[in-house]
Write an enzyme that holds these catalytic residues in place. Structure first.
Site, PDB file in Angstrom:
ATOM      1  N   HIS A 120      -7.682  -5.077  -1.269  1.00 31.10           N
ATOM      2  CA  HIS A 120      -6.649  -4.346  -0.754  1.00 31.10           C
ATOM      3  C   HIS A 120      -5.911  -5.119  -0.037  1.00 31.10           C
ATOM      4  O   HIS A 120      -6.273  -5.377   1.406  1.00 31.10           O
ATOM      5  CB  HIS A 120      -7.223  -2.871  -0.187  1.00 31.10           C
ATOM      6  CG  HIS A 120      -5.970  -2.218   0.003  1.00 31.10           C
ATOM      7  ND1 HIS A 120      -5.293  -1.553  -0.838  1.00 31.10           N
ATOM      8  CD2 HIS A 120      -5.240  -1.730   1.235  1.00 31.10           C
ATOM      9  CE1 HIS A 120      -4.356  -0.674  -0.480  1.00 31.10           C
ATOM     10  NE2 HIS A 120      -4.367  -1.032   0.996  1.00 31.10           N
ATOM     11  N   SER A 134       0.696  -1.116  -0.001  1.00 30.94           N
ATOM     12  CA  SER A 134      -0.034   0.091   0.040  1.00 30.94           C
ATOM     13  C   SER A 134       0.901   1.181   0.052  1.00 30.94           C
ATOM     14  O   SER A 134       1.720   1.444  -1.077  1.00 30.94           O
ATOM     15  CB  SER A 134      -0.826  -0.039   1.324  1.00 30.94           C
ATOM     16  OG  SER A 134      -1.959   0.861   1.070  1.00 30.94           O
ATOM     17  N   ASP A 171      -9.669  -3.252  -6.071  1.00 31.73           N
ATOM     18  CA  ASP A 171      -9.183  -2.719  -4.892  1.00 31.73           C
ATOM     19  C   ASP A 171      -9.735  -1.515  -4.287  1.00 31.73           C
ATOM     20  O   ASP A 171     -10.225  -0.370  -5.100  1.00 31.73           O
ATOM     21  CB  ASP A 171      -7.613  -2.400  -5.144  1.00 31.73           C
ATOM     22  CG  ASP A 171      -7.052  -1.589  -3.798  1.00 31.73           C
ATOM     23  OD1 ASP A 171      -7.741  -1.262  -2.971  1.00 31.73           O
ATOM     24  OD2 ASP A 171      -5.751  -1.668  -3.714  1.00 31.73           O
TER      25      ASP A 171
END
Length: 329
Positions: free
Chosen positions: A293, A141, A265
């Site tokens: 995610h 991320s 996502d």
């Protein structure tokens, strides 16, 4: 550039929703308990970073792990990777961003999606421990955005290979997405965590950001305008997003790099994903239709889930190790 689409990861039939893919590992996974050894790294500006080492003490090879926004070495995806690498006999070190190790950092500033100076300092520290060893990086991320940005703007060879998972290629698109639909729940959780970090810091030091001003913030753009941008030298949130989104740096990457991303996502929109023409020869992307995610949950039943990243990331590191060992002969 090599691109795979939809074949590498197959979601569980009972876990196809992007939100279930994202939340299942966070809420229901029995998390591994890697044994960490903490090291405090003093920085030139008087601040510090905490590193959590895991696995064998031999420093070659070594995998540097970067967590996501408000994450740490306790995040489910970090613990899983450190644990599975240790099972393979591969040591790792988790780089905590400033203030994310459970102790407020010393300076008023925090960390942000484009802070590559701290990453460079950590990598140089690791290189001093193993001048001729193999060094790899994995970012999740926001940590993946930092890693890809650094790879694109750097011209040295501190890393032998890298991987990035569920990256916000365009920070402005991510901020927009998190203001829509059920994704607002993730935004609320993360914004609340950032406010709490400021409140903890104000208990131990004078801080230039007034918590009463932050109390009115509900979105990432608002908190980036009032906290992230002014603390780190950006004009405003738009300036911060434009200068630090990793997508614009991908074409300059010359280090073998794997990017793993899901089109569903909930932190990003499909239009933010770079096209094949944007990726250089050293960068490959595994793009799946499902996965959420940092989720990528498969398995026959909810009682027997499988976490695809547990296999894919160590497999990639082992492949790169074999390649690098052969190339050095």
């Amino acid at each position: 550039m090599s691109l795979t689409s939809g074949a590498a990861f197959t979601p569980a039939w009972w876990c196809r929703s992007p939100h279930l893919q994202t939340l299942w590992p966070h809420l229901f996974r029995l998390r591994p308990r890697p044994r960490y050894r903490r090291e405090r790294l003093e920085l030139p500006d008087g601040d510090f970073l905490d590193l959590d080492w895991c696995g064998p003490t031999m420093p070659d090879p070594l995998v540097v792990i970067l967590h996501g926004l408000e994450g740490s070495s306790s995040s489910h995806y970090v613990r899983a990777l450190a644990h599975n690498l240790a099972l393979c006999g591969i040591p790792s070190v988790v780089m905590h961003q400033r203030g994310c190790s459970g102790v407020p950092n010393r300076l008023a500033r925090f960390y942000h999606a484009g802070e590559t100076g701290d990453l460079r300092f950590v990598l140089e520290h690791c290189r001093r421990k193993q001048p001729d060893g193999r060094l790899y990086g994995v970012g999740f991320s926001l940590g993946g955005n930092i890693l890809l940005k650094w790879l694109g703007e750097s011209r040295d060879t501190l890393l032998d290979a890298a991987a990035a998972v569920s990256v916000p290629f365009r920070l402005d698109h991510g901020a927009w997405r998190l203001e829509r639909g059920a994704s607002r729940l993730y935004q609320a959780h993360l914004v609340r965590g950032m406010k709490q970090s400021v409140a903890r810091k104000r208990r131990v030091m004078r801080h230039p950001v007034d918590v009463r001003v932050l109390a009115t913030c509900r979105t990432f753009e608002q908190i980036d305008n009032r906290l992230t941008a002014p603390l780190h030298g950006f004009r405003d949130a738009r300036d911060y997003y434009q200068r630090n989104s990793c997508r614009q740096f991908l074409g300059a990457i010359r280090t073998p790099t794997l990017i793993i991303h899901a089109l569903d996502d909930p932190f990003m929109i499909p239009a933010a994903v770079p096209g094949p023409g944007e990726l250089p020869a050293d960068v490959s992307m595994e793009l799946s239709h499902h996965g959420g995610h940092c989720g990528f949950v498969s398995g026959p039943t909810p009682f027997r889930p499988r976490y695809w990243l547990d296999r894919r990331l160590p497999d990639y590191i082992r492949l790169r190790m074999a390649h690098d060992s052969g190339a050095s002969r």
